[in-house]
Scaffold this active site. Sequence first.
Site, PDB file in Angstrom:
ATOM      1  N   ASP A   1       0.848  -1.195   0.000  1.00 33.01           N
ATOM      2  CA  ASP A   1       0.000   0.000   0.000  1.00 33.01           C
ATOM      3  C   ASP A   1       0.888   1.250   0.000  1.00 33.01           C
ATOM      4  O   ASP A   1       1.911   1.301   0.689  1.00 33.01           O
ATOM      5  CB  ASP A   1      -0.914  -0.004   1.239  1.00 33.01           C
ATOM      6  CG  ASP A   1      -2.071   0.977   1.107  1.00 33.01           C
ATOM      7  OD1 ASP A   1      -3.218   0.518   0.999  1.00 33.01           O
ATOM      8  OD2 ASP A   1      -1.820   2.206   1.092  1.00 33.01           O
TER       9      ASP A   1
ATOM     10  N   HIS B   1     -10.368  -5.332  -3.322  1.00 24.65           N
ATOM     11  CA  HIS B   1      -9.019  -5.502  -2.769  1.00 24.65           C
ATOM     12  C   HIS B   1      -9.121  -5.900  -1.305  1.00 24.65           C
ATOM     13  O   HIS B   1     -10.015  -5.458  -0.587  1.00 24.65           O
ATOM     14  CB  HIS B   1      -8.169  -4.239  -2.920  1.00 24.65           C
ATOM     15  CG  HIS B   1      -8.808  -2.990  -2.408  1.00 24.65           C
ATOM     16  ND1 HIS B   1      -9.800  -2.318  -3.089  1.00 24.65           N
ATOM     17  CD2 HIS B   1      -8.597  -2.271  -1.269  1.00 24.65           C
ATOM     18  CE1 HIS B   1     -10.165  -1.252  -2.405  1.00 24.65           C
ATOM     19  NE2 HIS B   1      -9.457  -1.200  -1.284  1.00 24.65           N
TER      20      HIS B   1
ATOM     21  N   HIS C   1      -6.915  -5.766   2.187  1.00 24.81           N
ATOM     22  CA  HIS C   1      -5.771  -5.217   2.903  1.00 24.81           C
ATOM     23  C   HIS C   1      -5.236  -6.337   3.799  1.00 24.81           C
ATOM     24  O   HIS C   1      -5.996  -6.919   4.584  1.00 24.81           O
ATOM     25  CB  HIS C   1      -6.186  -4.062   3.813  1.00 24.81           C
ATOM     26  CG  HIS C   1      -6.771  -2.873   3.118  1.00 24.81           C
ATOM     27  ND1 HIS C   1      -6.087  -1.685   2.944  1.00 24.81           N
ATOM     28  CD2 HIS C   1      -7.990  -2.677   2.560  1.00 24.81           C
ATOM     29  CE1 HIS C   1      -6.870  -0.811   2.319  1.00 24.81           C
ATOM     30  NE2 HIS C   1      -8.030  -1.387   2.079  1.00 24.81           N
TER      31      HIS C   1
HETATM   32  P1  5GP Z   1      -9.827   1.412   0.327  1.00 29.70           P
HETATM   33  O1  5GP Z   1     -10.029   2.650   1.136  1.00 29.70           O
HETATM   34  O2  5GP Z   1     -10.468   1.514  -1.044  1.00 29.70           O
HETATM   35  O3  5GP Z   1     -10.205   0.153   1.050  1.00 29.70           O
HETATM   36  O4  5GP Z   1      -8.271   1.272   0.142  1.00 29.70           O
HETATM   37  C1  5GP Z   1      -7.569   1.817  -0.932  1.00 29.70           C
HETATM   38  C2  5GP Z   1      -6.107   1.733  -0.599  1.00 29.70           C
HETATM   39  O5  5GP Z   1      -5.367   1.938  -1.783  1.00 29.70           O
HETATM   40  C3  5GP Z   1      -5.624   2.775   0.419  1.00 29.70           C
HETATM   41  O6  5GP Z   1      -5.066   2.127   1.548  1.00 29.70           O
HETATM   42  C4  5GP Z   1      -4.601   3.581  -0.366  1.00 29.70           C
HETATM   43  O7  5GP Z   1      -3.495   3.977   0.434  1.00 29.70           O
HETATM   44  C5  5GP Z   1      -4.198   2.629  -1.472  1.00 29.70           C
HETATM   45  N1  5GP Z   1      -3.757   3.280  -2.696  1.00 29.70           N
HETATM   46  C6  5GP Z   1      -4.395   4.285  -3.364  1.00 29.70           C
HETATM   47  N2  5GP Z   1      -3.725   4.622  -4.474  1.00 29.70           N
HETATM   48  C7  5GP Z   1      -2.627   3.810  -4.530  1.00 29.70           C
HETATM   49  C8  5GP Z   1      -1.550   3.675  -5.458  1.00 29.70           C
HETATM   50  O8  5GP Z   1      -1.446   4.361  -6.464  1.00 29.70           O
HETATM   51  N3  5GP Z   1      -0.607   2.732  -5.173  1.00 29.70           N
HETATM   52  C9  5GP Z   1      -0.695   1.928  -4.065  1.00 29.70           C
HETATM   53  N4  5GP Z   1       0.290   1.040  -3.894  1.00 29.70           N
HETATM   54  N5  5GP Z   1      -1.695   2.028  -3.172  1.00 29.70           N
HETATM   55  C10 5GP Z   1      -2.664   2.955  -3.408  1.00 29.70           C
END
Ligand code: 5GP
Length: 111
Positions: A29, A96, A98
Amino acid sequence: MSNVFEKIVAGEIPCQKVLENAQFLAFHDINPVAPVHVLVIPKVCVKDFNAVSPELMAQMSGFILEVVEVLGIKESGYRLITNVGGDGGQEVPHLHFHILGGAKLAWPKLS
Ligand code: 5GP
């Protein structure tokens, strides 16, 4: 317009890869909230956990277990989270998981 994870799958945005096979990709992440914070995604477009087929989820479970082995946290423990929709706090509309670990994780009050 493709989202950021679709761009990562397409190689248009770089990522720090942990493991990959024909169907799934695991990468660190960009904004880690634990010493280990890795995201696991399917390469096909699936919006969220509501939309994933049981068959793909079964394969994804096996891949996630390979990832935690590679990360060396299978025995020490980890947390697996998938956010869904607005109340779940999902920012990227591509399924996704985590994987969080590398330390004793807190269990915060979330609302
Ligand atoms: P969500 O909030 O959708 O469950 O998690 C999205 C995750 O994607 C977040 O933890 C954020 O830090 C990560 N993220 C967003 N953009 C990028 C990116 O361009 N590269 C990587 N490696 N992680 C990303």
